[in-house]
Design an enzyme around this catalytic site. Sequence first.
Site, short mmCIF file in Angstrom:
data_model
loop_
_atom_site.label_atom_id
_atom_site.label_comp_id
_atom_site.label_asym_id
_atom_site.label_seq_id
_atom_site.Cartn_x
_atom_site.Cartn_y
_atom_site.Cartn_z
N HIS A 65 0.91 -1.16 0.00
CA HIS A 65 -0.03 0.03 -0.06
C HIS A 65 0.87 1.28 -0.06
CE1 HIS A 65 -3.75 -2.31 0.51
NE2 HIS A 65 -3.03 -3.02 1.60
N ASN A 93 -10.07 -3.28 2.21
CA ASN A 93 -9.84 -3.25 0.72
C ASN A 93 -11.19 -2.84 0.08
OD1 ASN A 93 -6.94 -3.63 0.71
ND2 ASN A 93 -7.41 -5.82 1.05
N TYR A 117 0.65 -4.95 11.46
CA TYR A 117 0.36 -3.52 10.87
C TYR A 117 1.00 -2.66 11.95
CZ TYR A 117 -2.63 -4.30 6.95
OH TYR A 117 -2.95 -4.55 5.66
#
EC number: 1.11.1.6
Length: 486
Positions: A56, A129, A339
Amino acid sequence: MSENKNKLTTSWGAPVGDNQNSMTAGSSGPTLIQDFALLDKLAHFDRERVPERVVHAKGTGAHGYFEVTHDLSQYTKADFLSQIGKRTSVFTRFSTVAGELGSADTVRDPRGFAVKFYTNEGNYDLVGNNTPVFFIRDAIKFPDFIHTQKRDPRTHLKNPTAVWDFWSLSPESLHQVTILASDRGIPATLRHMHGYGSHTFRWVNAEGKSVWVKYHWRTDQGIKNLDVDLAEKLAGENPDYHTQDLFNAIENGDYPSWTLYVQIMPLEDAKAYRFNPFDVTKVISQKDYPLIEVGRMVLNKNPENYFAEVEQAAFSPATLVPGIDVSPDKMLQGRLFSYADTQRHRIGPNYQTLPINRPLSGVNNYYRDGNMRFDGNGGRSVYYEPNSFGGPAESSENKQAEFEVNGMAANVPYDDDDFYTQAGDLYRLMNEDERTRLVRNLVNWMKPVEVEEIKERQIRHFYRADPEYGKRVAEGLGLPVPNNIL
């Protein structure tokens, strides 16, 4: 050198017993933190790119607000969802997945759809997403999957052989591959696409009762997609086409909006449902669990500084607020660690204190020091807990709600290995023109693959989803349908 040179090992040389399934409590999880091979693999993967995001990397974003339109307090005690008309500030980041920071916007790739809610109880990140499913269902496979999407270490070129080798050996990817190769694989603009939380989450109400929940962002602008030839032309002429479109729309007062819906599933239904609701390669039928409207998000303000707001924005599905918990989804369980860990590496351990990430509700904890600590570092206040000096203390009412787990701790896959029904259903939902474009896109994508066995293996997956699907791809590639389909 060891004679076992073909054995996969951890970074400290210990052999890995299972590289396909993370260690979970039974086949449905959750994932166990004692799975050192998983943590080592994810921690290393999180640090493979400096300084841009590992995935990303290319993205844009905007500020706005979320307004509640329907009362769902019977399902969740989350404060920002507590009453109709309540508004919460948000920052939303859209992105491609595989490309580098300077790559083109209009490539065939999923789009990240990440929303940060600045609630009265802390920040809440809904990180998904523009597709309802994903390529894999266990986080232990994620670094390998993303490696296939990046550049070959020898040629420094994209490698379709690696891409299709991995997908053909990972049949759970078929549903997402079918979506990605369809018209939805290249949205016309970021404003004209849906978004999804993808995973199953858990909502908890004020009485402590829980339900499973799926998030759906529905674009109020309508769905529009790009023709593949136009997308390729734009990639050369204006690689920042989506970035420019979103910026200009907001700057001109044409504020894009999305309506948030959820699917609600009672906890007990998960045990008997025909698909595993925690498997992120599957969808939960809207006929069985209809969409329920929650509210509306409007993006009405562009960033003043791209680096400070978009590039430094950090999202994690572990950024939760009371009333919203996680599920045993194995892919989600890995993301909870990965993350936040990659943000600590990318922009530092104090990334949550940056203005774009700092909660409006304030922070009270005992975290201290670390590089780039630019606030008061807690001043002279008490710096440990428990303490006798009135420092912030835990609030037991905000503990995560309990849920039942069972089974032997082992590296095991989900019980369900039906990788074909939903992909086949999706193919059969398409009209003839949509199928033709899907097959054309797949054929053009697979032609450069250098190993015929990989193409044949993938054709078997298409065929098992729907015989016509497999035959048409095989014909397009000039290959026979393999005899050993089953």
